[in-house]
Motif scaffolding. Structure first.
Motif, short mmCIF file in Angstrom:
data_model
loop_
_atom_site.label_atom_id
_atom_site.label_comp_id
_atom_site.label_asym_id
_atom_site.label_seq_id
_atom_site.Cartn_x
_atom_site.Cartn_y
_atom_site.Cartn_z
N VAL A 54 37.84 18.32 79.77
CA VAL A 54 36.84 17.95 78.77
C VAL A 54 35.92 16.87 79.32
O VAL A 54 34.71 16.86 79.08
CB VAL A 54 37.52 17.46 77.47
CG1 VAL A 54 36.50 16.90 76.49
CG2 VAL A 54 38.30 18.59 76.83
N GLU A 78 35.88 15.46 72.75
CA GLU A 78 35.79 16.87 72.40
C GLU A 78 34.42 17.40 72.82
O GLU A 78 33.42 16.70 72.72
CB GLU A 78 35.96 16.92 70.88
CG GLU A 78 36.02 18.23 70.24
CD GLU A 78 36.43 18.04 68.77
OE1 GLU A 78 35.74 18.61 67.94
OE2 GLU A 78 37.41 17.29 68.49
N THR B 183 41.53 29.84 73.47
CA THR B 183 40.91 29.34 74.70
C THR B 183 39.88 28.27 74.35
O THR B 183 39.26 28.33 73.29
CB THR B 183 40.22 30.51 75.44
OG1 THR B 183 41.20 31.53 75.62
CG2 THR B 183 39.69 30.07 76.78
N ASP B 184 39.73 27.29 75.24
CA ASP B 184 38.78 26.21 74.93
C ASP B 184 37.35 26.74 74.96
O ASP B 184 37.01 27.66 75.70
CB ASP B 184 38.97 25.04 75.90
CG ASP B 184 38.53 25.40 77.29
OD1 ASP B 184 37.43 24.98 77.68
OD2 ASP B 184 39.27 26.12 77.99
#
Ligand code: ZN
Lengths: 240, 198
Positions: A54, A78, B183-184
């Motif tokens: 991320v 995020e 899934t991201d």
């Protein structure tokens, strides 16, 4: 400056991340609400960490952190999405923007307009197309926001509006002065060109070329001898 | 300042390991001296031997006991394929796939535009010489899908293509066995950007 903070879901970009201890990272974030902050991302290098993958540069994030010292603790981050990864030349230019911010932006000093200009530049770099006008606009806003941009539309002494047909030079720490009688080493700019640079209007290729020269001169002055790695490596990579 | 005694010197030396601060170094030193004297002997011999015997293989740039490592010397491998990886650990993962029978070149790092690591620091010239010897037909770029890995792949593609080599990049997308729901979003987004015609 060292007040205890607890910030949730701030719009942010990672400018740089360095390994810290076995499994953690120290990240330099550029946030919209708090400017540049340094934070420890604990365990971010562990295979199953929610932060792994991320904390990438050039991606809009929502970041949360807490802490009062120079280094905060990143509690959450995020992806906001919508930004393809930068590729090729655009990626190298992105590193240049990040290095400028790392060098010139002090920590914990919010610059909303600069943040928005950065976000716009990163989006443009991701979309492809001509990068140069966007880079010049970002450099201008960076210098202006940090208080390093001399007036581009009037003379330094007397504050006279520039004559579009007149010739001017930039004298370090002073600004634009009529070219007559100035050292021949100083670059000459036409008034119309400086007005266009001030308005981020790069439709004329001559403005683009001179804008690049002027921004380079002004940024080098502010860097005060510090060299940019990304700039050196960018040029090394252009000469295969 | 007094000359550091053996204990101080050991603690200071251990601190060169990644992620080891003064406290961990002290703990390691006490542990080795108190409870692990045989282990410490073995460690010191192994370290010395590795330093004396290991060098970079002239073909793949990974660590080797001899001028050319066993993998590069193996006759059954396809010498027309050259796969470029960042680290020996990456090379091992490629091997575990058991789907690649070509040779490797290990960069021992990656281009780091902010860290000051460029083509010169990475000695990319050695890879160019290795790839343009005539044997290699295709260079497969298997650097990481991080920004630095991408910058490295971009640069290598340019310089290798300029020398008439065929260059490919390992594909990026959803992990094998992955379901979209779990899934991201970043992976899905990039997989969409890089979709391919069927
Ligand atoms: Zn080898």
């Amino acid at each position: 400056m060292t007040q205890k903070q607890r910030v949730a879901n701030a719009a942010a970009y990672v400018l740089h991340a360095l390994p810290y201890r076995e499994t953690s990272l120290i990240v330099e974030l550029f946030t919209r609400s708090h400017g540049r902050i340094g934070a420890v991302a604990k365990g971010a290098k562990r295979p199953r960490s929610a932060l792994r993958g991320v904390l990438m540069e050039f991606q809009p994030l929502a970041a949360s952190w807490s802490g009062g010292g120079e280094l905060k603790t990143l509690t959450h981050a995020e992806w906001k999405g919508g930004q393809p990864m930068l590729a090729g030349r655009a990626l190298l230019l992105g590193y240049y923007l990040n290095e400028l911010l790392l060098n010139l932006l002090p920590r914990e000093d919010a610059h909303v307009e600069l943040f928005d200009a950065y976000a716009r530049s990163i989006a443009e770099l991701g979309a492809g197309g001509a990068a140069a006008p966007g880079l010049r606009r970002f450099e201008r806003i960076l210098l202006a926001e940090l208080g390093y941009l001399p007036l581009l539309t009037e003379t330094a002494e007397g504050g006279v509006a520039l004559d579009p047909a007149g010739e001017y030079v930039f004298v370090p720490d002073r600004g634009a002065l009529p070219a007559a009688g100035q050292s021949a080493h100083l670059v000459r700019y036409r008034g119309a060109v400086l007005n266009a640079i001030a308005a981020d209007d790069y439709s004329d290729p001559a403005v683009l070329q001179q804008g690049r020269q002027l921004m380079r001169t002004l940024i080098d002055q502010v860097l005060d001898g510090r060299m940019l790695n990304s700039r050196r490596i960018f040029f090394e990579m252009q000469e295969p | 300042m007094s000359v550091p005694n053996s204990l101080d010197e050991l603690i200071a030396a251990l601190r060169c390991l990644p992620g080891v601060g003064p406290k961990s170094a002290q703990r390691m030193a006490y542990h080795l001296l108190q409870h692990e004297r045989d282990g410490a002997q073995r460690l010191s011999r192994a370290l010395l031997a590795a330093l004396q015997n290991l060098r970079h293989c002239t073909r793949c740039n990974a660590f080797a006991e001899s001028e050319i490592c066993a993998r590069c010397a193996a006759p059954r491998r396809d010498a027309s394929l050259l796969c470029v990886v960042e680290t020996p650990a990456d090379l091992n993962m490629m091997e575990q796939s058991q789907l690649y029978n070509g040779l490797y070149y290990c960069l021992m790092g990656r281009i780091e535009p902010l860290g000051g690591v460029g083509p010169r620091e990475l000695q990319i010239e050695r890879l160019i010489v290795r790839a343009s010897g005539g044997e290699v037909q295709e260079v497969i770029l298997a650097t990481n899908f991080t920004n630095e890995g991408e910058a490295t792949a971009h640069y290598l593609a340019e310089v290798l293509r300029a020398r008439g080599l065929k260059v490919s990049r390992i594909a990026r997308g959803l992990p094998v066995g992955a379901e979209l729901e779990y899934t991201d979003a970043g992976t899905i987004g990039q997989a969409l950007v890089e979709r391919r015609p069927l």
